[in-house]
Design a protein around this motif. Structure first.
Motif, PDB file in Angstrom:
ATOM      1  N   PRO A 169       0.843  -1.207   0.000  1.00  0.00           N
ATOM      2  CA  PRO A 169       0.000   0.000   0.000  1.00  0.00           C
ATOM      3  C   PRO A 169       0.873   1.250   0.000  1.00  0.00           C
ATOM      4  O   PRO A 169       1.792   1.371   0.816  1.00  0.00           O
ATOM      5  N   THR A 170       0.589   2.159  -0.896  1.00  0.00           N
ATOM      6  CA  THR A 170       1.453   3.312  -1.117  1.00  0.00           C
ATOM      7  C   THR A 170       0.663   4.611  -0.993  1.00  0.00           C
ATOM      8  O   THR A 170      -0.437   4.731  -1.527  1.00  0.00           O
ATOM      9  N   ARG A 171       1.240   5.585  -0.286  1.00  0.00           N
ATOM     10  CA  ARG A 171       0.640   6.900  -0.113  1.00  0.00           C
ATOM     11  C   ARG A 171       1.679   7.970  -0.473  1.00  0.00           C
ATOM     12  O   ARG A 171       2.877   7.746  -0.375  1.00  0.00           O
ATOM     13  N   PHE A 172       1.170   9.126  -0.846  1.00  0.00           N
ATOM     14  CA  PHE A 172       2.037  10.286  -1.108  1.00  0.00           C
ATOM     15  C   PHE A 172       1.518  11.434  -0.274  1.00  0.00           C
ATOM     16  O   PHE A 172       0.337  11.774  -0.330  1.00  0.00           O
ATOM     17  N   LEU A 173       2.421  12.035   0.520  1.00  0.00           N
ATOM     18  CA  LEU A 173       2.062  13.165   1.370  1.00  0.00           C
ATOM     19  C   LEU A 173       2.622  14.429   0.733  1.00  0.00           C
ATOM     20  O   LEU A 173       3.832  14.669   0.724  1.00  0.00           O
ATOM     21  N   LEU A 174       1.733  15.223   0.197  1.00  0.00           N
ATOM     22  CA  LEU A 174       2.083  16.461  -0.505  1.00  0.00           C
ATOM     23  C   LEU A 174       2.151  17.614   0.492  1.00  0.00           C
ATOM     24  O   LEU A 174       1.307  17.726   1.382  1.00  0.00           O
ATOM     25  N   CYS A 175       3.155  18.472   0.336  1.00  0.00           N
ATOM     26  CA  CYS A 175       3.297  19.650   1.196  1.00  0.00           C
ATOM     27  C   CYS A 175       2.747  20.862   0.441  1.00  0.00           C
ATOM     28  O   CYS A 175       3.281  21.240  -0.604  1.00  0.00           O
ATOM     29  N   ARG A 176       1.708  21.463   0.982  1.00  0.00           N
ATOM     30  CA  ARG A 176       0.978  22.508   0.249  1.00  0.00           C
ATOM     31  C   ARG A 176       1.814  23.765   0.000  1.00  0.00           C
ATOM     32  O   ARG A 176       1.522  24.528  -0.925  1.00  0.00           O
ATOM     33  N   ASP A 177       2.830  24.009   0.825  1.00  0.00           N
ATOM     34  CA  ASP A 177       3.639  25.219   0.684  1.00  0.00           C
ATOM     35  C   ASP A 177       5.012  24.928   0.075  1.00  0.00           C
ATOM     36  O   ASP A 177       5.919  25.761   0.144  1.00  0.00           O
ATOM     37  N   ASP A 178       5.155  23.767  -0.531  1.00  0.00           N
ATOM     38  CA  ASP A 178       6.436  23.326  -1.093  1.00  0.00           C
ATOM     39  C   ASP A 178       6.792  24.162  -2.319  1.00  0.00           C
ATOM     40  O   ASP A 178       6.034  24.239  -3.280  1.00  0.00           O
ATOM     41  N   ARG A 179       7.973  24.765  -2.290  1.00  0.00           N
ATOM     42  CA  ARG A 179       8.445  25.552  -3.433  1.00  0.00           C
ATOM     43  C   ARG A 179       9.369  24.746  -4.334  1.00  0.00           C
ATOM     44  O   ARG A 179       9.505  25.056  -5.514  1.00  0.00           O
ATOM     45  N   PHE A 180      10.009  23.727  -3.769  1.00  0.00           N
ATOM     46  CA  PHE A 180      10.871  22.861  -4.577  1.00  0.00           C
ATOM     47  C   PHE A 180      10.040  21.890  -5.418  1.00  0.00           C
ATOM     48  O   PHE A 180      10.332  21.658  -6.592  1.00  0.00           O
ATOM     49  N   PRO A 182       6.386  21.930  -6.312  1.00  0.00           N
ATOM     50  CA  PRO A 182       5.102  22.627  -6.208  1.00  0.00           C
ATOM     51  C   PRO A 182       3.929  21.655  -6.218  1.00  0.00           C
ATOM     52  O   PRO A 182       3.969  20.607  -6.872  1.00  0.00           O
ATOM     53  N   PRO A 183       2.876  21.967  -5.468  1.00  0.00           N
ATOM     54  CA  PRO A 183       1.730  21.060  -5.372  1.00  0.00           C
ATOM     55  C   PRO A 183       1.151  20.633  -6.717  1.00  0.00           C
ATOM     56  O   PRO A 183       0.785  19.473  -6.885  1.00  0.00           O
ATOM     57  N   GLU A 184       1.078  21.550  -7.680  1.00  0.00           N
ATOM     58  CA  GLU A 184       0.513  21.187  -8.980  1.00  0.00           C
ATOM     59  C   GLU A 184       1.350  20.109  -9.648  1.00  0.00           C
ATOM     60  O   GLU A 184       0.811  19.153 -10.227  1.00  0.00           O
ATOM     61  N   PHE A 185       2.678  20.261  -9.585  1.00  0.00           N
ATOM     62  CA  PHE A 185       3.557  19.239 -10.158  1.00  0.00           C
ATOM     63  C   PHE A 185       3.429  17.933  -9.390  1.00  0.00           C
ATOM     64  O   PHE A 185       3.368  16.854  -9.984  1.00  0.00           O
ATOM     65  N   ALA A 186       3.407  18.017  -8.055  1.00  0.00           N
ATOM     66  CA  ALA A 186       3.327  16.805  -7.234  1.00  0.00           C
ATOM     67  C   ALA A 186       2.060  16.023  -7.539  1.00  0.00           C
ATOM     68  O   ALA A 186       2.094  14.793  -7.679  1.00  0.00           O
ATOM     69  N   ARG A 187       0.951  16.712  -7.656  1.00  0.00           N
ATOM     70  CA  ARG A 187      -0.312  16.022  -7.950  1.00  0.00           C
ATOM     71  C   ARG A 187      -0.233  15.304  -9.291  1.00  0.00           C
ATOM     72  O   ARG A 187      -0.704  14.171  -9.435  1.00  0.00           O
ATOM     73  N   ALA A 188       0.371  15.962 -10.281  1.00  0.00           N
ATOM     74  CA  ALA A 188       0.493  15.348 -11.600  1.00  0.00           C
ATOM     75  C   ALA A 188       1.419  14.137 -11.553  1.00  0.00           C
ATOM     76  O   ALA A 188       1.143  13.101 -12.178  1.00  0.00           O
ATOM     77  N   GLN A 189       2.525  14.258 -10.814  1.00  0.00           N
ATOM     78  CA  GLN A 189       3.467  13.146 -10.692  1.00  0.00           C
ATOM     79  C   GLN A 189       2.794  11.947 -10.032  1.00  0.00           C
ATOM     80  O   GLN A 189       2.937  10.802 -10.481  1.00  0.00           O
ATOM     81  N   VAL A 190       2.054  12.205  -8.974  1.00  0.00           N
ATOM     82  CA  VAL A 190       1.390  11.126  -8.233  1.00  0.00           C
ATOM     83  C   VAL A 190       0.332  10.454  -9.108  1.00  0.00           C
ATOM     84  O   VAL A 190       0.203   9.226  -9.122  1.00  0.00           O
ATOM     85  N   ARG A 191      -0.411  11.253  -9.831  1.00  0.00           N
ATOM     86  CA  ARG A 191      -1.437  10.703 -10.719  1.00  0.00           C
ATOM     87  C   ARG A 191      -0.807   9.841 -11.819  1.00  0.00           C
ATOM     88  O   ARG A 191      -1.266   8.729 -12.107  1.00  0.00           O
ATOM     89  N   ASP A 192       0.286  10.343 -12.404  1.00  0.00           N
ATOM     90  CA  ASP A 192       0.922   9.642 -13.517  1.00  0.00           C
ATOM     91  C   ASP A 192       1.663   8.396 -13.069  1.00  0.00           C
ATOM     92  O   ASP A 192       1.591   7.348 -13.714  1.00  0.00           O
ATOM     93  N   LEU A 194       1.729   6.892  -9.744  1.00  0.00           N
ATOM     94  CA  LEU A 194       1.136   6.010  -8.738  1.00  0.00           C
ATOM     95  C   LEU A 194      -0.342   5.731  -8.985  1.00  0.00           C
ATOM     96  O   LEU A 194      -0.886   4.765  -8.457  1.00  0.00           O
ATOM     97  N   GLY A 195      -0.986   6.599  -9.731  1.00  0.00           N
ATOM     98  CA  GLY A 195      -2.410   6.412 -10.003  1.00  0.00           C
ATOM     99  C   GLY A 195      -3.291   6.604  -8.787  1.00  0.00           C
ATOM    100  O   GLY A 195      -4.361   6.003  -8.678  1.00  0.00           O
ATOM    101  N   ILE A 196      -2.848   7.467  -7.860  1.00  0.00           N
ATOM    102  CA  ILE A 196      -3.615   7.729  -6.646  1.00  0.00           C
ATOM    103  C   ILE A 196      -3.748   9.232  -6.443  1.00  0.00           C
ATOM    104  O   ILE A 196      -3.115  10.032  -7.137  1.00  0.00           O
ATOM    105  N   THR A 197      -4.566   9.625  -5.471  1.00  0.00           N
ATOM    106  CA  THR A 197      -4.689  11.017  -5.061  1.00  0.00           C
ATOM    107  C   THR A 197      -3.827  11.230  -3.824  1.00  0.00           C
ATOM    108  O   THR A 197      -3.932  10.458  -2.866  1.00  0.00           O
ATOM    109  N   PRO A 198      -2.964  12.233  -3.811  1.00  0.00           N
ATOM    110  CA  PRO A 198      -2.097  12.411  -2.640  1.00  0.00           C
ATOM    111  C   PRO A 198      -2.853  12.901  -1.417  1.00  0.00           C
ATOM    112  O   PRO A 198      -3.881  13.560  -1.533  1.00  0.00           O
ATOM    113  N   ASP A 199      -2.344  12.552  -0.251  1.00  0.00           N
ATOM    114  CA  ASP A 199      -2.739  13.215   0.987  1.00  0.00           C
ATOM    115  C   ASP A 199      -1.998  14.545   1.027  1.00  0.00           C
ATOM    116  O   ASP A 199      -0.970  14.715   0.358  1.00  0.00           O
TER     117      ASP A 199
END
Length: 233
Positions: A169-180, A182-192, A194-199
């Motif tokens: 079981p795999t989860r991704f914890l996204l940091c909303r204020d991450d500048r390195f 960015p949340p938009e990139f992280a969400r796309a990476q996780v979707r592409d 892992l095929g899941i929605t990040p926490d």
């Protein structure tokens, strides 16, 4: 719904050029919450070590422990799934981390993931602090630089030994204020990848230093929540 044991061993993997010190504020809270903690110093300075050898160091540190939750931050995400494939892991968590594809070389991630297209650079210490350390107290930033290590990239062009994604079981914890990362990139990476929605959690890239209690409590929740029946066994 399937349930895990109440207590885990959290295996904490730091990011690139760093040490297990990054987790020194998170580990006590996890122990307070009833868990064991293994925070590993990856042997990143040695040119002889690639992803496989770094994963071996984590596996050795795990020993014969069970109920393992593998947690990786930043560049450590390239090591974590290899570890999860080699130990009896019950959970794999990426904390604002790089997600590899099977067979992908570490140095290839930056272009293959689309990260290079973001135009983010961190050539100077001032830029590094702006990107990585927003929200981190000044004394911890100073201490973090004091613990930093030179990382070898000698084997960065070698394909990862990861042949297939581990059945964990795999989860991704996204940091909303991450500048390195960015949340938009992280969400796309996780979707592409892992095929899941990040926490999601508040905080910048170095969330283990800026919000250690919140991070530890979220990791605890990810462990204690029931496993979905669709999760790998």
């Amino acid at each position: 719904m399937l349930h895990r044991n109440e207590s885990a061993t959290f295996v904490l993997i730091h990011g690139g050029g760093s040490t297990s010190w990054d987790w020194h504020l998170v580990a006590p809270v996890l122990r307070e919450l009833g868990h064991d903690v293994v925070a590993v110093d990856l042997p990143i300075e040695d040119d002889a070590n690639g992803i496989s050898e770094l994963a071996d160091a984590v596996v050795e540190a795990c020993g014969d422990r069970t109920d393992l939750a593998i947690v990786a931050h930043s560049w450590g995400g390239l090591v974590a799934p290899v570890v999860a494939a080699r130990v009896p892991a019950e959970l794999l968590v990426f904390v604002s981390a790089l997600i590899p594809k099977p067979g992908e070389a570490p140095n290839a991630w930056w272009s293959a993931s689309g990260y290079n297209d973001l135009g983010i650079s961190f050539e100077t210490e001032e830029k590094e602090i702006e990107l990585f350390y927003n929200g981190v107290p000044a004394d911890l930033i100073t201490a973090s630089y004091a613990t930093a290590r030179d990382q070898s990239w000698a084997r960065g062009d070698e394909p990862t030994p990861l042949k297939a994604w581990p059945e964990v079981p795999t989860r991704f914890l996204l940091c909303r204020d991450d500048r390195f990362m960015p949340p938009e990139f992280a969400r796309a990476q996780v979707r592409d990848r892992l095929g899941i929605t990040p926490d999601e959690i508040d905080g910048g890239h170095m969330v283990a230093l800026s919000r250690p209690r919140e991070l530890a409590e979220r990791l605890h929740r990810l462990w204690t929540e029931p496993r979905r029946e669709t999760d790998p066994a």
